[in-house]
Design an enzyme around this catalytic site. Structure first.
Site, PDB file in Angstrom:
ATOM      1  CE1 TYR A  96      -4.194   1.294  -0.310  1.00 26.00           C
ATOM      2  CE2 TYR A  96      -3.595   2.664   1.551  1.00 26.00           C
ATOM      3  CZ  TYR A  96      -4.447   2.373   0.510  1.00 26.00           C
ATOM      4  OH  TYR A  96      -5.552   3.161   0.282  1.00 26.00           O
ATOM      5  CE  LYS A 169      -8.374   1.995   2.233  1.00 23.29           C
ATOM      6  NZ  LYS A 169      -7.551   3.184   2.478  1.00 23.29           N
TER       7      LYS A 169
END
EC number: 1.1.1.38
Length: 548
Positions: A96, A169
């Site tokens: 991420y 995510k």
């Protein structure tokens, strides 16, 4: 076309959720038609994970590690999540932010196949057909993360490459909250791009036209939401990295009728509110009596303000009082109600310049606003590096013994202040939380652990709680409960203690958040499932990376 037959790839190797690679036993290989298709060694999942970790450590760049993990995710899901679970603090920045930003920028160059669904604004009639290609029924999907990629992290509009922010995510939903990856979807809403670099790139894989806006955009998003909700009525519809105007509009338009969630607004707000709750343990001043300056009154900043406002009302303030105690500052300075270009979500908080004795046309900057408002909390959502100067910090400490000063902007190069400076300028009195990870700071023979207001503390647990409750909406009470649950797991009793819990314990944090969210959903009457033993129901729901 040649009539030559090509070797088939057995489903047990081609399906990411089924593949075990060399983890298949010899008996399984014979039963599944894999004889001779794998090296003879049989490794446990732990051994396979150790091999991958060794490979990751041998790579020189974070982007290289991201690409290796992406390919592992694409072919061997259980092993991917096992590695992520074993090394989550180290690998979160790889899968991420910040590394995913670089991967997104190189998406078309590095494309080797991709998890997810691509929906084009040029083909709105194909939305349902695209979902149907997945072969999934109405009870098969718990969570859909979609993006139109207009506002990716701190890098802006990156078109179809934004699918990777949705995939990343979802990886954290699973690694941090145990949301079953087999019941999740990543979706790209390709509405075009205004990024000239992409439009000029011969290898760009998305729609080659400017972003469609206005009525066409709204109808496309509406059609996506209606179709997704009809086909998968239990799914959370998570919207990620939409532009400020659309993010707010989508949440306001659909949030009361659909189970929609915007992490940039609601997740951020919950984590920052959690840090505020922890700070109250130190100051002893009730939330309803706090005064907050929001420096950077955009979607994120005012999303945080909205949640703090709601929490202040829950703590006994009237709505009018709560709004009056929140002071928004943006590019024009302190926002006044006579300004022509206020956004809808800024209007309730804008001040009356005549009541403050400010002449028409005069600009009130941050330092002057602090002197007028005497705030106890200063939130930085501006991406203006160094905006919290020594003068600003000293002004905060002049009216408050322990001011909460949160430079929340990402990355570090855009932080409003360096924690070491804030501690020095406040003589160690400031209570700090940051948006970017920061190393502990030594000041006056005390080690200050700076809590990171990372949304991963909130959204996995919120999602898990919604799934366990079968909630049809995500309410203010549920977000408020999530914030309190996060704060409950931090105990700043000594100088230097963090205001937020450590992500090292993310699964435990998410379990507690999920339970609080579930109970709030039941209280608000939006839960469709009830459980006698809530904690056990949550544990039973959480997916673990293991071979069945």
């Amino acid at each position: 076309m040649s009539d030559a037959r090509v070797p088939r790839i057995p489903a047990a190797l081609s399906a990411p959720s089924l593949n075990r690679g060399v983890g298949f036993t010899h008996a399984q290989r014979r039963r599944l038609g894999l004889t001779g298709r794998l090296p003879s060694a049989v490794l446990t999942l732990d051994q396979q994970a150790e091999r991958v970790w060794h490979q990751l450590q041998s790579l020189a760049t974070e982007l290289g590690r991201n690409l290796l993990l992406e390919q592992l995710h694409y072919r061997h899901e259980v092993l991917y999540f096992k590695v992520l679970a074993d090394h989550l603090p180290e690998l979160m920045p790889v899968v991420y932010t910040p590394t995913v930003g670089e991967a997104i920028q190189r998406f078309s160059d590095e494309y080797r196949g991709q998890r997810g669904l691509f929906l084009s604004i040029d083909e709105p009639d194909e939305i349902e057909e695209a979902f149907n290609t997945l072969g999934l029924g109405p009870e098969d999907v718990d969570l859909i993360v979609c993006t139109d990629a207009e506002a990716i992290l701190g890098i802006g509009d990156w078109g179809v490459g934004g699918i990777q922010i949705a995939v990343g995510k979802l990886a954290l939903y699973t690694a941090g909250g145990g949301v079953d990856p087999r019941r999740c979807l990543a979706v790209s809403l390709d509405v075009g791009t205004d990024n000239e670099q992409l439009l000029a790139d011969p290898f760009y894989l998305g729609n080659r036209h400017a972003r469609r806006r206005g009525r066409e955009y709204d109808e496309f998003v509406s059609r996506y939401i209606e179709t997704a909700q009809r086909l998968f009525p239990r799914a959370i519809l998570h919207f990620e990295d939409f532009g400020p105007a659309n993010a707010r509009k989508i949440l306001d338009t659909y949030g009361t009728d659909y189970c929609v969630f915007n992490d940039d607004m609601q997740g951020t707000g919950a984590v920052v509110l959690a840090a505020v709750y922890s700070g109250l343990k130190v100051t002893g001043i009730p939330l309803r009596d706090q005064t907050i300056v929001v420096f950077g009154a955009g979607t994120a900043g005012m999303g945080i303000a909205d949640q703090i406002r709601d929490a202040m009302v829950a703590d006994g303030a009237t709505l009018e009082q709560a709004v009056s105690q929140i002071w928004p500052i943006d590019r024009p300075g302190l926002l006044f109600d006579d300004m022509d270009d206020l956004r809808d979500f800024q209007v309730p908080y804008a001040k009356n310049r005549h009541q403050l004795g400010v002449a028409v046309g005069d600009r009130v900057g941050l330092s002057d606003a602090i002197k007028i408002a005497s705030p106890t909390i200063l939130l930085g959502c501006s991406t203006v590096y160094g905006a919290f100067t020594k003068e600003v910090v000293e002004a905060m400490t002049a009216s408050c013994k322990h001011p909460m000063i949160f430079p929340l902007s990402n990355p570090t190069s855009r932080m409003e202040a360096i924690p070491a400076d804030v501690l020095a300028w406040s003589n160690g009195r400031a209570l700090l939380a940051t948006g970017s990870p920061v190393a502990p700071v030594e000041f006056d023979e005390t080690t200050y652990v700076i809590g990171q207001a990372n949304n991963v503390l909130a959204f996995p647990g919120i999602g898990l709680g919604v799934i366990v409750a079968g909630a049809r909406l995500i309410t203010r009470r549920m977000l408020h409960a999530a914030a309190k649950a996060i704060a409950h797991q931090a105990n700043p009793t000594n100088p230097g203690d963090s205001l937020l819990p450590d992500v090292q314990n993310l699964r435990a944090i998410s379990t507690t958040v999920a339970e609080a969210v579930y109970r709030a959903a039941v209280q608000d009457g939006v839960a469709s499932r009830t459980h006698d033993d809530v904690r056990q129901a949550i544990v039973d729901t959480m997916w673990l990376p293991a071979y069945d």
